[in-house]
Design a protein around this motif. Sequence first.
Motif, mmCIF file in Angstrom:
data_model
loop_
_atom_site.group_PDB
_atom_site.id
_atom_site.type_symbol
_atom_site.label_atom_id
_atom_site.label_comp_id
_atom_site.label_asym_id
_atom_site.label_seq_id
_atom_site.Cartn_x
_atom_site.Cartn_y
_atom_site.Cartn_z
ATOM 1 N N UNK A 33 0.820 -1.208 0.000
ATOM 2 C CA UNK A 33 0.000 0.000 0.000
ATOM 3 C C UNK A 33 0.856 1.260 0.000
ATOM 4 N N UNK A 34 1.965 1.227 0.714
ATOM 5 C CA UNK A 34 2.871 2.376 0.721
ATOM 6 C C UNK A 34 3.453 2.595 -0.672
ATOM 7 N N UNK A 35 3.816 1.502 -1.342
ATOM 8 C CA UNK A 35 4.325 1.630 -2.712
ATOM 9 C C UNK A 35 3.240 2.174 -3.635
ATOM 10 N N UNK A 36 2.029 1.649 -3.500
ATOM 11 C CA UNK A 36 0.895 2.114 -4.301
ATOM 12 C C UNK A 36 0.657 3.604 -4.066
ATOM 13 N N UNK A 37 0.681 4.025 -2.809
ATOM 14 C CA UNK A 37 0.463 5.433 -2.462
ATOM 15 C C UNK A 37 1.555 6.332 -3.023
ATOM 16 N N UNK A 38 2.771 5.804 -3.107
ATOM 17 C CA UNK A 38 3.902 6.632 -3.541
ATOM 18 C C UNK A 38 3.727 7.153 -4.962
ATOM 19 N N UNK A 39 3.055 6.381 -5.830
ATOM 20 C CA UNK A 39 2.803 6.871 -7.188
ATOM 21 C C UNK A 39 1.970 8.148 -7.139
ATOM 22 N N UNK A 40 0.925 8.130 -6.323
ATOM 23 C CA UNK A 40 0.037 9.287 -6.226
ATOM 24 C C UNK A 40 0.730 10.464 -5.545
ATOM 25 N N UNK A 41 1.598 10.191 -4.587
ATOM 26 C CA UNK A 41 2.334 11.269 -3.928
ATOM 27 C C UNK A 41 3.240 11.984 -4.921
ATOM 28 N N UNK A 42 3.908 11.223 -5.761
ATOM 29 C CA UNK A 42 4.793 11.822 -6.764
ATOM 30 C C UNK A 42 3.995 12.588 -7.818
ATOM 31 N N UNK A 43 2.852 12.033 -8.216
ATOM 32 C CA UNK A 43 2.012 12.711 -9.198
ATOM 33 C C UNK A 43 1.453 14.003 -8.620
ATOM 34 N N UNK A 56 -5.670 16.601 -11.917
ATOM 35 C CA UNK A 56 -4.781 15.484 -11.637
ATOM 36 C C UNK A 56 -4.310 15.460 -10.202
ATOM 37 N N UNK A 57 -3.938 16.629 -9.673
ATOM 38 C CA UNK A 57 -3.482 16.712 -8.287
ATOM 39 C C UNK A 57 -4.612 16.387 -7.318
ATOM 40 N N UNK A 58 -5.827 16.838 -7.633
ATOM 41 C CA UNK A 58 -6.975 16.539 -6.773
ATOM 42 C C UNK A 58 -7.256 15.040 -6.747
ATOM 43 N N UNK A 59 -7.160 14.394 -7.906
ATOM 44 C CA UNK A 59 -7.383 12.950 -7.962
ATOM 45 C C UNK A 59 -6.315 12.210 -7.170
ATOM 46 N N UNK A 60 -5.062 12.652 -7.301
ATOM 47 C CA UNK A 60 -3.979 12.021 -6.549
ATOM 48 C C UNK A 60 -4.197 12.178 -5.054
ATOM 49 N N UNK A 61 -4.645 13.362 -4.630
ATOM 50 C CA UNK A 61 -4.913 13.606 -3.215
ATOM 51 C C UNK A 61 -6.014 12.685 -2.700
ATOM 52 N N UNK A 62 -7.065 12.494 -3.497
ATOM 53 C CA UNK A 62 -8.152 11.596 -3.100
ATOM 54 C C UNK A 62 -7.652 10.168 -2.945
ATOM 55 N N UNK A 63 -6.785 9.746 -3.865
ATOM 56 C CA UNK A 63 -6.231 8.393 -3.783
ATOM 57 C C UNK A 63 -5.360 8.229 -2.547
ATOM 58 N N UNK A 64 -4.561 9.238 -2.241
ATOM 59 C CA UNK A 64 -3.697 9.183 -1.055
ATOM 60 C C UNK A 64 -4.541 9.043 0.209
ATOM 61 N N UNK A 65 -5.603 9.829 0.302
ATOM 62 C CA UNK A 65 -6.485 9.754 1.467
ATOM 63 C C UNK A 65 -7.111 8.370 1.594
ATOM 64 N N UNK A 66 -7.536 7.810 0.466
ATOM 65 C CA UNK A 66 -8.167 6.489 0.495
ATOM 66 C C UNK A 66 -7.180 5.416 0.932
ATOM 67 N N UNK A 67 -5.959 5.474 0.408
ATOM 68 C CA UNK A 67 -4.959 4.473 0.777
ATOM 69 C C UNK A 67 -4.576 4.623 2.246
#
Length: 255
Positions: A62-72, A80-91
Amino acid sequence: MPIKRWTIAVAAICALGAASCTSNDTTTDEPELTEVQADACEALIEFGLWEPPEDDPTEADLVEFRSFFERIQAGSDGEGAEAASSAIEAVNEVIETQNFELLEGPEIGQAMGTVGVVGRDVCGYEEIDLGVEETPEEEGSPATHEFVGVPDTLTPGRYSIQLDNDQENFHLVIVAKVPDDYEGNVDDFAQLDEDTAIATVEWYAAGAFAEPEQTAYLTADLSEPGRYFILCPVTSEDEEVPHHAQGMINEVTVS
């Protein structure tokens, strides 16, 4: 029953086999980017190549999965940034609660599909816009699913693939490299059983998870010349045949 986005991602990726999960140098003319923006663009490519675990993910997964969104998120703004933020919160919530069902929810699916817009807004990758056509099953005629707008040929480079799904079923996009020794066409491939299909193509990218009436994106590195299949391997809940066996597969030549 809701569509299971994490499960579909695992099934789609594993079913096609990650035999060639390496990124190539691109010949696409790209805008001058900051270091953080360039890293966000690389994260998009790596995200499309990532292999989710087949079982419940560990915290490290999960940390690896989250890292993609953190970098994006760090290298973008807007949608795009809003979507990445939503994904980070969910993970983060999944890590805290160990409630893996959250990975199957529409929020994470929409975020996974939307972050790819960064490939257009920031990275400046060449754009491919796809639509969807569906024909329901009628007496004497099977249901069909098709992509609209798939080009026959492309030049080598990185591409931002947009899937505009205005139909009634969930769809996604798989890009698979066709080995030089495979002489079959899309019709031949669509008739293969799952095990044979796994052994036939090399998976390059998966994404553009699009619910009905949604638009989603996939970033794919198609720098290597050759034949590629673009397909949707989803099987709708009221059907027994995957979409690519009902017409949702096209061949593209990169040269």
